[in-house]
Design a protein around this motif. Structure first.
Motif, PDB file in Angstrom:
ATOM      1  N   TRP A   5       0.811  -1.219   0.000  1.00 56.67           N
ATOM      2  CA  TRP A   5       0.000   0.000   0.000  1.00 56.67           C
ATOM      3  C   TRP A   5       0.849   1.275   0.000  1.00 56.67           C
ATOM      4  O   TRP A   5       0.383   2.327  -0.439  1.00 56.67           O
ATOM      5  CB  TRP A   5      -0.936   0.015   1.211  1.00 56.67           C
ATOM      6  CG  TRP A   5      -0.316  -0.416   2.502  1.00 56.67           C
ATOM      7  CD1 TRP A   5      -0.367  -1.651   3.078  1.00 56.67           C
ATOM      8  CD2 TRP A   5       0.493   0.382   3.391  1.00 56.67           C
ATOM      9  NE1 TRP A   5       0.337  -1.685   4.257  1.00 56.67           N
ATOM     10  CE2 TRP A   5       0.872  -0.454   4.475  1.00 56.67           C
ATOM     11  CE3 TRP A   5       0.921   1.703   3.375  1.00 56.67           C
ATOM     12  CZ2 TRP A   5       1.658   0.004   5.531  1.00 56.67           C
ATOM     13  CZ3 TRP A   5       1.707   2.163   4.430  1.00 56.67           C
ATOM     14  CH2 TRP A   5       2.073   1.327   5.490  1.00 56.67           C
ATOM     15  N   CYS A   6       2.090   1.204   0.466  1.00 56.83           N
ATOM     16  CA  CYS A   6       2.897   2.430   0.513  1.00 56.83           C
ATOM     17  C   CYS A   6       3.270   2.915  -0.879  1.00 56.83           C
ATOM     18  O   CYS A   6       3.728   4.045  -1.041  1.00 56.83           O
ATOM     19  CB  CYS A   6       4.129   2.238   1.390  1.00 56.83           C
ATOM     20  SG  CYS A   6       5.438   1.209   0.693  1.00 56.83           S
ATOM     21  N   PHE A   7       3.079   2.068  -1.888  1.00 58.01           N
ATOM     22  CA  PHE A   7       3.393   2.437  -3.267  1.00 58.01           C
ATOM     23  C   PHE A   7       2.147   2.826  -4.064  1.00 58.01           C
ATOM     24  O   PHE A   7       2.230   2.964  -5.288  1.00 58.01           O
ATOM     25  CB  PHE A   7       4.068   1.265  -3.984  1.00 58.01           C
ATOM     26  CG  PHE A   7       5.424   0.899  -3.446  1.00 58.01           C
ATOM     27  CD1 PHE A   7       6.521   1.712  -3.663  1.00 58.01           C
ATOM     28  CD2 PHE A   7       5.599  -0.281  -2.736  1.00 58.01           C
ATOM     29  CE1 PHE A   7       7.777   1.363  -3.198  1.00 58.01           C
ATOM     30  CE2 PHE A   7       6.850  -0.647  -2.262  1.00 58.01           C
ATOM     31  CZ  PHE A   7       7.944   0.181  -2.479  1.00 58.01           C
ATOM     32  N   ASP A   8       1.009   2.993  -3.415  1.00 54.76           N
ATOM     33  CA  ASP A   8      -0.247   3.185  -4.150  1.00 54.76           C
ATOM     34  C   ASP A   8      -0.156   4.321  -5.167  1.00 54.76           C
ATOM     35  O   ASP A   8      -0.517   4.161  -6.343  1.00 54.76           O
ATOM     36  CB  ASP A   8      -1.404   3.449  -3.184  1.00 54.76           C
ATOM     37  CG  ASP A   8      -1.909   2.182  -2.503  1.00 54.76           C
ATOM     38  OD1 ASP A   8      -1.473   1.087  -2.908  1.00 54.76           O
ATOM     39  OD2 ASP A   8      -2.721   2.298  -1.567  1.00 54.76           O
ATOM     40  N   GLU A   9       0.300   5.487  -4.738  1.00 52.90           N
ATOM     41  CA  GLU A   9       0.362   6.632  -5.653  1.00 52.90           C
ATOM     42  C   GLU A   9       1.373   6.391  -6.758  1.00 52.90           C
ATOM     43  O   GLU A   9       1.106   6.636  -7.941  1.00 52.90           O
ATOM     44  CB  GLU A   9       0.715   7.910  -4.892  1.00 52.90           C
ATOM     45  CG  GLU A   9       0.768   9.143  -5.786  1.00 52.90           C
ATOM     46  CD  GLU A   9       1.039  10.431  -5.020  1.00 52.90           C
ATOM     47  OE1 GLU A   9       1.204  11.475  -5.689  1.00 52.90           O
ATOM     48  OE2 GLU A   9       1.098  10.400  -3.776  1.00 52.90           O
TER      49      GLU A   9
ATOM     50  N   ALA B 258       8.348  12.389  -2.329  1.00 57.83           N
ATOM     51  CA  ALA B 258       8.834  12.799  -3.658  1.00 57.83           C
ATOM     52  C   ALA B 258       8.302  11.892  -4.760  1.00 57.83           C
ATOM     53  O   ALA B 258       9.066  11.404  -5.598  1.00 57.83           O
ATOM     54  CB  ALA B 258      10.360  12.806  -3.661  1.00 57.83           C
ATOM     55  N   PRO B 259       6.976  11.647  -4.799  1.00 56.80           N
ATOM     56  CA  PRO B 259       6.450  10.692  -5.785  1.00 56.80           C
ATOM     57  C   PRO B 259       6.678  11.120  -7.231  1.00 56.80           C
ATOM     58  O   PRO B 259       6.950  10.279  -8.093  1.00 56.80           O
ATOM     59  CB  PRO B 259       4.955  10.612  -5.449  1.00 56.80           C
ATOM     60  CG  PRO B 259       4.658  11.900  -4.732  1.00 56.80           C
ATOM     61  CD  PRO B 259       5.900  12.224  -3.974  1.00 56.80           C
ATOM     62  N   GLN B 260       6.577  12.412  -7.525  1.00 54.23           N
ATOM     63  CA  GLN B 260       6.753  12.851  -8.912  1.00 54.23           C
ATOM     64  C   GLN B 260       8.184  12.639  -9.381  1.00 54.23           C
ATOM     65  O   GLN B 260       8.423  12.206 -10.512  1.00 54.23           O
ATOM     66  CB  GLN B 260       6.363  14.329  -9.041  1.00 54.23           C
ATOM     67  CG  GLN B 260       4.908  14.622  -8.709  1.00 54.23           C
ATOM     68  CD  GLN B 260       3.944  13.844  -9.577  1.00 54.23           C
ATOM     69  OE1 GLN B 260       4.213  13.594 -10.759  1.00 54.23           O
ATOM     70  NE2 GLN B 260       2.819  13.440  -9.028  1.00 54.23           N
TER      71      GLN B 260
END
Length: 213
Positions: free
Chosen positions: A15-19, A201-203
């Motif tokens: 779930w921590c990688f959802d985005e 820092a997802p982007q």
């Protein structure tokens, strides 16, 4: 289309990688975000086998394995044991072990003190208080077991390291980043982010992973 297999760090799940996973899928890629097995009888070999079994079950070839923190141990072992299924490794503020290394060996004394805070069963390391509410205890045995490597990972076409420079204190990964940044066989990035790069820092991570596709 590239297949990304995302491996979380201690106490965290897929779930921590959802985005991050959602954005990679938006770009047309296939993504498997795994939650590693927890507690009694579970060690590093268990987690490595879980990843290689998932690759086999999904008939994945040319995978990009992405490991956060402890996940660096797991993706290294999986790439060693399934060389025909893995082509690239991406380490997100993670350990990069050599044969015989353990998580315990590679981190700082501060991290080791945390590892010794086990729950009543004696099997699991407690999540830290500021972790996501979904975080669960992590198997201590997986942190103590040295990794067994059979080869030199020469089949890996691309090795990428993403360093988080925004730790509030000493980062256990600084020496790893400095060493790899001088190695021409590695691509390294430093992001102004806390350890949880996927949240902070997802982007930037999406751009880096798309370059690894």
């Amino acid at each position: 289309m590239t297949t990304f297999v995302l491996i979380p760090g201690m106490c965290h799940g897929g779930w921590c990688f959802d985005e991050l996973a959602g954005q990679l899928r938006h770009h047309g890629h296939r993504v498997h975000a795994l939650t590693l097995t927890g507690l009694g009888g579970v060690n590093l070999d268990t987690h490595i086998h879980q990843v290689t079994a998932a690759l086999a079950a999904e008939d994945v070839h040319d995978a990009v394995l992405v490991g956060h923190s402890y996940g660096g141990m797991v993706i290294t072992g999986a790439a060693d044991r399934a060389p025909d299924r893995v082509t690239s490794l991406v380490y997100l503020d993670a350990v990069v072990p050599r044969g015989g290394d353990s998580m315990w060996k590679l981190v700082t004394d501060n991290e080791r003190r945390w590892y010794l805070d086990v729950e009543e069963s004696g099997f699991g390391v407690r999540p830290l208080p500021f972790f996501d509410p979904r975080a669960t205890a992590h198997p201590l045995a997986s942190l103590l077991q040295p990794i067994r490597l059979t080869g030199d990972l020469a089949h890996i076409r691309r090795n990428v390291y993403v360093y988080a420079s925004g730790w509030p204190g000493e980062s256990p990964f600084t020496s790893t980043y400095l060493r790899l940044s001088k190695d021409p066989s590695w691509i390294t990035h430093a992001l102004d982010s806390g350890h949880n790069l996927m949240r902070d820092a997802p982007q930037d991570l999406v751009k880096i992973l798309l370059q690894s596709a």
